[in-house]
Write an enzyme that holds these catalytic residues in place. Structure first.
Site, PDB file in Angstrom:
ATOM      1  N   ASN A  67      42.013  47.040  24.227  1.00  0.00           N
ATOM      2  CA  ASN A  67      43.082  46.427  23.434  1.00  0.00           C
ATOM      3  C   ASN A  67      42.440  45.649  22.281  1.00  0.00           C
ATOM      4  OD1 ASN A  67      45.055  44.695  22.418  1.00  0.00           O
ATOM      5  ND2 ASN A  67      45.961  44.273  24.410  1.00  0.00           N
ATOM      6  N   CYS A  73      49.221  40.591  18.763  1.00  0.00           N
ATOM      7  CA  CYS A  73      49.327  42.053  18.898  1.00  0.00           C
ATOM      8  C   CYS A  73      50.392  42.647  17.989  1.00  0.00           C
ATOM      9  CB  CYS A  73      49.600  42.435  20.350  1.00  0.00           C
ATOM     10  SG  CYS A  73      48.258  41.930  21.422  1.00  0.00           S
ATOM     11  N   HIS A 107      51.319  49.792  20.028  1.00  0.00           N
ATOM     12  CA  HIS A 107      50.151  48.919  20.179  1.00  0.00           C
ATOM     13  C   HIS A 107      49.451  49.313  21.471  1.00  0.00           C
ATOM     14  CE1 HIS A 107      47.622  45.611  21.052  1.00  0.00           C
ATOM     15  NE2 HIS A 107      48.411  45.108  21.982  1.00  0.00           N
TER      16      HIS A 107
HETATM   17  C1  LIG Z   1      46.293  42.876  33.912  1.00  0.00           C
HETATM   18  C2  LIG Z   1      46.911  44.024  34.659  1.00  0.00           C
HETATM   19  C3  LIG Z   1      46.135  45.306  34.339  1.00  0.00           C
HETATM   20  C4  LIG Z   1      46.824  43.776  36.179  1.00  0.00           C
HETATM   21  O1  LIG Z   1      47.459  44.816  36.846  1.00  0.00           O
HETATM   22  P1  LIG Z   1      48.264  44.511  38.186  1.00  0.00           P
HETATM   23  O2  LIG Z   1      48.865  45.803  38.613  1.00  0.00           O
HETATM   24  O3  LIG Z   1      49.170  43.357  37.946  1.00  0.00           O
HETATM   25  O4  LIG Z   1      47.122  44.068  39.136  1.00  0.00           O
HETATM   26  P2  LIG Z   1      47.052  44.245  40.699  1.00  0.00           P
HETATM   27  O5  LIG Z   1      48.154  43.464  41.336  1.00  0.00           O
HETATM   28  O6  LIG Z   1      46.970  45.675  41.052  1.00  0.00           O
HETATM   29  O7  LIG Z   1      45.653  43.559  41.001  1.00  0.00           O
HETATM   30  C5  LIG Z   1      45.513  42.186  40.976  1.00  0.00           C
HETATM   31  C6  LIG Z   1      44.246  41.898  41.756  1.00  0.00           C
HETATM   32  O8  LIG Z   1      43.125  42.441  41.047  1.00  0.00           O
HETATM   33  C7  LIG Z   1      42.195  41.401  40.785  1.00  0.00           C
HETATM   34  N1  LIG Z   1      41.598  41.627  39.467  1.00  0.00           N
HETATM   35  C8  LIG Z   1      41.984  41.126  38.280  1.00  0.00           C
HETATM   36  N2  LIG Z   1      41.184  41.554  37.328  1.00  0.00           N
HETATM   37  C9  LIG Z   1      40.290  42.376  37.891  1.00  0.00           C
HETATM   38  C10 LIG Z   1      39.202  43.103  37.383  1.00  0.00           C
HETATM   39  N3  LIG Z   1      38.891  43.116  36.087  1.00  0.00           N
HETATM   40  N4  LIG Z   1      38.476  43.833  38.249  1.00  0.00           N
HETATM   41  C11 LIG Z   1      38.770  43.853  39.559  1.00  0.00           C
HETATM   42  N5  LIG Z   1      39.782  43.156  40.096  1.00  0.00           N
HETATM   43  C12 LIG Z   1      40.537  42.415  39.274  1.00  0.00           C
HETATM   44  C13 LIG Z   1      43.017  40.140  40.804  1.00  0.00           C
HETATM   45  O9  LIG Z   1      42.185  39.026  41.086  1.00  0.00           O
HETATM   46  C14 LIG Z   1      44.005  40.415  41.916  1.00  0.00           C
HETATM   47  O10 LIG Z   1      43.356  40.235  43.139  1.00  0.00           O
HETATM   48  P3  LIG Z   1      44.153  39.681  44.440  1.00  0.00           P
HETATM   49  O11 LIG Z   1      45.205  40.715  44.707  1.00  0.00           O
HETATM   50  O12 LIG Z   1      43.097  39.616  45.459  1.00  0.00           O
HETATM   51  O13 LIG Z   1      44.714  38.370  44.033  1.00  0.00           O
HETATM   52  C15 LIG Z   1      48.395  44.196  34.286  1.00  0.00           C
HETATM   53  O14 LIG Z   1      49.129  43.084  34.736  1.00  0.00           O
HETATM   54  C16 LIG Z   1      48.604  44.334  32.812  1.00  0.00           C
HETATM   55  O15 LIG Z   1      48.203  45.305  32.216  1.00  0.00           O
HETATM   56  N6  LIG Z   1      49.286  43.393  32.165  1.00  0.00           N
HETATM   57  C17 LIG Z   1      49.535  43.433  30.755  1.00  0.00           C
HETATM   58  C18 LIG Z   1      48.285  43.079  30.054  1.00  0.00           C
HETATM   59  C19 LIG Z   1      48.369  43.279  28.575  1.00  0.00           C
HETATM   60  O16 LIG Z   1      48.687  44.346  28.122  1.00  0.00           O
HETATM   61  N7  LIG Z   1      48.080  42.243  27.829  1.00  0.00           N
HETATM   62  C20 LIG Z   1      48.043  42.273  26.431  1.00  0.00           C
HETATM   63  C21 LIG Z   1      49.383  42.453  25.883  1.00  0.00           C
HETATM   64  S1  LIG Z   1      49.309  42.557  24.200  1.00  0.00           S
END
Ligand SMILES: CC(C)(COP(=O)(O)OP(=O)(O)OC[C@H]1O[C@@H](n2cnc3c(N)ncnc32)[C@H](O)[C@@H]1OP(=O)(O)O)[C@@H](O)C(=O)NCCC(=O)NCCS
Length: 333
Positions: A290, A114, A260
């Site tokens: 992304n 990224c 980004h």
């Molecule tokens: C990935 C991300 C959106 C998750 O958000 P979060 O607030 O941590 O997620 P939440 O805790 O609200 O939700 C997690 C739950 O959703 C579920 N879940 C994950 N992906 C899902 C999807 N696509 N659809 C539905 N549910 C999903 C998980 O299994 C988890 O379930 P559980 O609570 O039963 O275990 C967040 O962590 C994020 O944006 N991280 C950075 C990602 C990024 O930018 N990466 C690239 C960097 S360059």
């Protein structure tokens, strides 16, 4: 006379196939509401079968060349950034070079995910300012949709990532008017490699591809989303502050911040941390997801086309991603 590097052309290309959150609902266990709330993404682009990263890179390059109003034969060096090259090796730089008919100019591949665009920009800047090259094509592209795990195990990543390409042309500029790249700052913390990586194939295994590894889904990228989120929201504002301080500028001097496009919540938190109004922050993740290394040059090209940037403006770029790597750049447009 001091020489700086000026971006003289921008271009981008995304594959025509739009994949909405509702489309994803049909093929995996997710919901439009979950994706929108957590990331701000509404749709992304996926390539048709057989389209590779170098194809998107080539199309983006053509558009940047046209925008710079140069003949492609004037390009004397290529830098390409991607985490999804057409092949394990060689990188896409040489493939783009051949497609453009630019044999035998040099072609360098940068692998900083990224942060790839800003890392590559920093390299290009050194070459231009030292007079080694006069017209560099910097292209960044990704095809990620073909290797995402659409099962529950990988859904966190599968909904976030998209395909696309962006490119710029860089040339020397007598900067008595102050225009050009003012600085680049690059950072890394290799202790976090497994937080966001594609572990296999690896020469550690002999043979490198086995049925067990395929069954264990080792060939899909994996991410510790929470850790990535926490680090991205800390490190990008810090990188921006370091860059501003280096140039004797303040947040108020920024005409446009182009982060980004990792996740819109991350961009909003970066803006909040820096106390910069959201109107001054480029955000197009709703339409593309992304696109990793390609996200900044795509956003930059859109900002140019939407007249959000005018000559003399201070533009700040920042990125964070796998490695971890993160970076910032300040440009006077
Ligand atoms: C990935 C991300 C959106 C998750 O958000 P979060 O607030 O941590 O997620 P939440 O805790 O609200 O939700 C997690 C739950 O959703 C579920 N879940 C994950 N992906 C899902 C999807 N696509 N659809 C539905 N549910 C999903 C998980 O299994 C988890 O379930 P559980 O609570 O039963 O275990 C967040 O962590 C994020 O944006 N991280 C950075 C990602 C990024 O930018 N990466 C690239 C960097 S360059």
């Amino acid at each position: 006379m001091s020489m700086r590097t000026l971006i003289t052309g921008t271009g981008h290309f995304v594959p025509p196939r739009v994949v909405t959150n509702f489309d994803l609902e049909k093929v995996m266990n997710t919901s439009d509401e979950w994706i929108r709330q957590r990331s701000g993404i509404v749709e992304r682009r996926h390539v048709e079968e057989g389209v590779m990263t170098s194809d998107l890179a080539y199309e983006a390059a053509l558009r940047a060349i046209e925008s710079a109003r140069i003949d492609r034969s004037e390009i004397d060096f290529i830098i390409a950034a991607t985490l999804s090259p057409d092949h394990y090796f060689p990188g896409i730089g040489v493939i783009v070079q051949a497609k453009l008919g630019l044999v035998p100019i040099g072609a360098l591949d940068v692998r900083n995910q990224c942060s790839g665009f800003i890392y590559a920009l920093s390299v290009a800047d050194q070459y231009i300012r030292t007079g080694v090259y006069k017209k560099i094509l910097l292209v960044a592209a990704e095809v990620q949709s073909t290797n995402l795990d659409y099962s529950d195990e990988g859904r966190e990543m599968a909904v976030l990532f998209g395909d696309g390409g962006g490119a710029v042309i860089l040339e020397p500029h007598d900067s008595t008017d102050g225009r050009g790249i003012l600085s680049t700052h690059l950072f890394a913390d290799g202790r976090h490699v497994p937080d966001l990586w594609l572990e296999k194939p690896s020469p550690k295994d002999k043979p490198t591809v086995t049925e067990e590894l395929v069954k264990a889904k080792k060939f899909f990228p994996r991410m510790d989303g929470r850790n990535v989120f926490k680090n991205a929201t800390e490190k990008m504002p810090k990188a921006v502050r370091i860059a501003l301080e280096h140039n004797g500028l303040t947040v108020d001097d920024i005409a446009l911040l182009i982060p980004h496009q990792a996740n819109d919540r991350i961009s909003q938190m970066v803006a909040h941390n820096l106390k910069i109004p959201l109107e001054k922050v480029m955000r197009n993740i709703d339409r593309y997801g992304n696109t990793t290394a390609a996200s900044i040059p795509i956003a930059l090209d859109e900002a140019v086309k939407e007249d959000r940037i005018k000559p003399g403006d201070i533009i700040v770029l920042t990125a964070f991603g796998s490695g971890y790597t993160w970076a910032s750049a300040v440009l006077r447009w």
